[in-house]
Write a protein that holds these residues in place. Structure first.
Motif, PDB file in Angstrom:
ATOM      1  N   GLU A 259       3.183   6.045  -5.540  1.00  0.00           N
ATOM      2  CA  GLU A 259       3.079   6.174  -7.003  1.00  0.00           C
ATOM      3  C   GLU A 259       2.024   7.228  -7.352  1.00  0.00           C
ATOM      4  O   GLU A 259       2.239   8.087  -8.200  1.00  0.00           O
ATOM      5  CB  GLU A 259       2.680   4.836  -7.633  1.00  0.00           C
ATOM      6  CG  GLU A 259       3.851   3.880  -7.800  1.00  0.00           C
ATOM      7  CD  GLU A 259       3.414   2.506  -8.302  1.00  0.00           C
ATOM      8  OE1 GLU A 259       2.225   2.340  -8.641  1.00  0.00           O
ATOM      9  OE2 GLU A 259       4.263   1.597  -8.335  1.00  0.00           O
ATOM     10  N   LEU A 260       0.895   7.150  -6.661  1.00  0.00           N
ATOM     11  CA  LEU A 260      -0.153   8.149  -6.902  1.00  0.00           C
ATOM     12  C   LEU A 260       0.319   9.530  -6.469  1.00  0.00           C
ATOM     13  O   LEU A 260       0.118  10.528  -7.168  1.00  0.00           O
ATOM     14  CB  LEU A 260      -1.431   7.764  -6.139  1.00  0.00           C
ATOM     15  CG  LEU A 260      -2.572   8.770  -6.192  1.00  0.00           C
ATOM     16  CD1 LEU A 260      -2.978   9.073  -7.631  1.00  0.00           C
ATOM     17  CD2 LEU A 260      -3.776   8.248  -5.410  1.00  0.00           C
TER      18      LEU A 260
ATOM     19  N   ALA B 237       3.856   1.672  -1.190  1.00  0.00           N
ATOM     20  CA  ALA B 237       4.430   1.875  -2.525  1.00  0.00           C
ATOM     21  C   ALA B 237       3.377   2.438  -3.487  1.00  0.00           C
ATOM     22  O   ALA B 237       3.653   3.364  -4.250  1.00  0.00           O
ATOM     23  CB  ALA B 237       4.982   0.558  -3.060  1.00  0.00           C
ATOM     24  N   GLN B 238       2.162   1.886  -3.424  1.00  0.00           N
ATOM     25  CA  GLN B 238       1.099   2.351  -4.317  1.00  0.00           C
ATOM     26  C   GLN B 238       0.701   3.785  -4.005  1.00  0.00           C
ATOM     27  O   GLN B 238       0.469   4.597  -4.902  1.00  0.00           O
ATOM     28  CB  GLN B 238      -0.122   1.433  -4.213  1.00  0.00           C
ATOM     29  CG  GLN B 238       0.129   0.044  -4.777  1.00  0.00           C
ATOM     30  CD  GLN B 238      -1.072  -0.860  -4.632  1.00  0.00           C
ATOM     31  OE1 GLN B 238      -2.213  -0.408  -4.714  1.00  0.00           O
ATOM     32  NE2 GLN B 238      -0.837  -2.143  -4.415  1.00  0.00           N
ATOM     33  N   LEU B 239       0.611   4.098  -2.711  1.00  0.00           N
ATOM     34  CA  LEU B 239       0.266   5.462  -2.320  1.00  0.00           C
ATOM     35  C   LEU B 239       1.281   6.442  -2.893  1.00  0.00           C
ATOM     36  O   LEU B 239       0.925   7.512  -3.395  1.00  0.00           O
ATOM     37  CB  LEU B 239       0.255   5.590  -0.795  1.00  0.00           C
ATOM     38  CG  LEU B 239      -0.988   5.068  -0.089  1.00  0.00           C
ATOM     39  CD1 LEU B 239      -0.742   4.983   1.420  1.00  0.00           C
ATOM     40  CD2 LEU B 239      -2.176   5.963  -0.376  1.00  0.00           C
TER      41      LEU B 239
ATOM     42  N   ASP C 153       0.827  -1.203   0.000  1.00  0.00           N
ATOM     43  CA  ASP C 153       0.000   0.000   0.000  1.00  0.00           C
ATOM     44  C   ASP C 153       0.861   1.253   0.000  1.00  0.00           C
ATOM     45  O   ASP C 153       0.561   2.228  -0.692  1.00  0.00           O
ATOM     46  CB  ASP C 153      -0.912   0.027   1.233  1.00  0.00           C
ATOM     47  CG  ASP C 153      -2.094  -0.919   1.097  1.00  0.00           C
ATOM     48  OD1 ASP C 153      -2.646  -1.002  -0.001  1.00  0.00           O
ATOM     49  OD2 ASP C 153      -2.447  -1.563   2.092  1.00  0.00           O
TER      50      ASP C 153
END
Lengths: 215, 215
Positions: free
Chosen positions: B78-79, B74-76, B72
DNA sequence: TAGCCCGTCTTTGCATACACAGAAGCCCAA
DNA sequence: TTGGGCTTCTGTGTATGCAAAGACGGGCTA
């Protein structure tokens, strides 16, 4: 299905399809009676539309359907550029090549769809393209942000609708994006997305300009 | 203030401050009694938390506080990269130089704040930096997307908290961003943002790694 | 005639009551 | 002992009632 869910879906579609025009006041009693439910689930639906940005509070009391100005269109596309370029990069890195090669084949024959003015069929293809990009991006937060943006873009279709030559060009641009993703080329995918969105925005602004001049 | 608003603010803060830990089940009756309101406004608050992504539906029945995994994080980020680079570009183009020169002066003396471990003071400065960027970007959609992301980032502070050397470095990185925006240099602002977020992510992942190893 | 004030009336926000669905527990039988 | 079916019971979804906060209109006064 829950009543609040049905109310949300119904109101949302009414707004996206311009059956409820910008500026329309949505009274709780009025809408709950129209949809045949009580005020409680309707309020829940209105709250969701509010957080979607499809309705806005009208001076403390009353909700109205939001307008879409030319400035809004430009701002929407700035956000869209940021999100879709990023999702294209991620999708290119994590994609299943087979999925995107299949999509590429479909976009190659998309001109046939447009030849017979099957716009619904074309939009359905684009929807599958979006879904494939979402899945391949492997980033739920990015997808969530994009999902909250898309309703606003759907509203813009009314402006760009039936512009057949633009749709043909868009199909070619989509094809390039899909091929870049299939090939795993992140930066090409991002640049192709950039180009596509730039062309879309240019076309939409030109049409909007024309519409406002003609009135 | 409306009861639903108070309930939303209270629950949101409880989640962001980890007083309600991930996995905690939020029953409607239980929480409405705890906050001294009825179920109706509480449901409204829960619906907002759900759309914020701070709680999630637990198999059809029951809402639970969402977890934050390493994936999560890492994904946060990226956004966050996509949104903050874009907002930096826009801010650099539309900024009022005076505002950002004032901010730059404050970031130059930020090491003094950190010297006396005034972390609250530093976070408050960062909050004003965010607000200035939001205002300068002149893009409500971009700001809305970022606002919906920030709560998740606040939750991460618990991981990076009290890492004084990292905060000093972050202050220098912020200063560079502010200077670039003040100078109206979009691409430098975007790149400085890119660098800052990369360093932040690296630091957070290292700390998260350490925490999970130590346990 | 214009402006202000007061009363009424609509509309929203909250509380409560009810109905239904899913889960947990229990009993009985194999 | 275990599995299946039944019962009960907790929790959610919806409807409705009530109270308060504004908007609207009428009448009065300057």
């Amino acid at each position: 299905m829950r009543a609040s869910e049905r109310a949300y879906a119904a109101l949302r579609e009414d707004i996206l399809e311009w059956r409820l025009e910008p500026g329309t006041v949505l009274g709780e009693v009025e809408q709950s009676e129209r949809l045949g439910i009580s005020r409680t689930p309707l309020r829940e639906a209105l709250a969701r539309l509010l957080s979607d940005g499809l309705v806005a509070a009208q001076g403390g009391r009353g909700l109205v359907v939001t307008a879409v100005s030319v400035s809004d269109i430009a701002q929407l596309f700035e956000l869209r550029q940021a999100l879709e370029q990023q999702i294209a990069r991620q999708a290119a890195q994590h994609r299943d090549p087979a999925v995107f090669e299949t999509l590429a084949a479909e976009f190659r024959v998309a001109p046939d769809l447009l030849e017979r003015s099957d716009h619904a069929g074309y939009y359905e293809l684009v929807a599958r393209f979006d879904a494939a990009m979402d899945a391949a991006s492997a980033n739920t937060y990015l997808v969530t942000a994009l999902r909250s943006l898309r309703p606003h873009l759907v509203r813009l279709r009314r402006i760009s609708r039936d512009n057949n030559s633009r749709l043909r060009a868009a199909a070619r641009e989509h094809l390039l994006i899909v091929e870049a993703v299939a090939a795993g080329d992140s930066e090409l995918a991002a640049s192709a997305t950039h180009v596509h969105l730039h062309q879309s925005l240019t076309s939409i602004l030109a049409t909007a300009q024309m519409l406002s001049t003609h009135r």
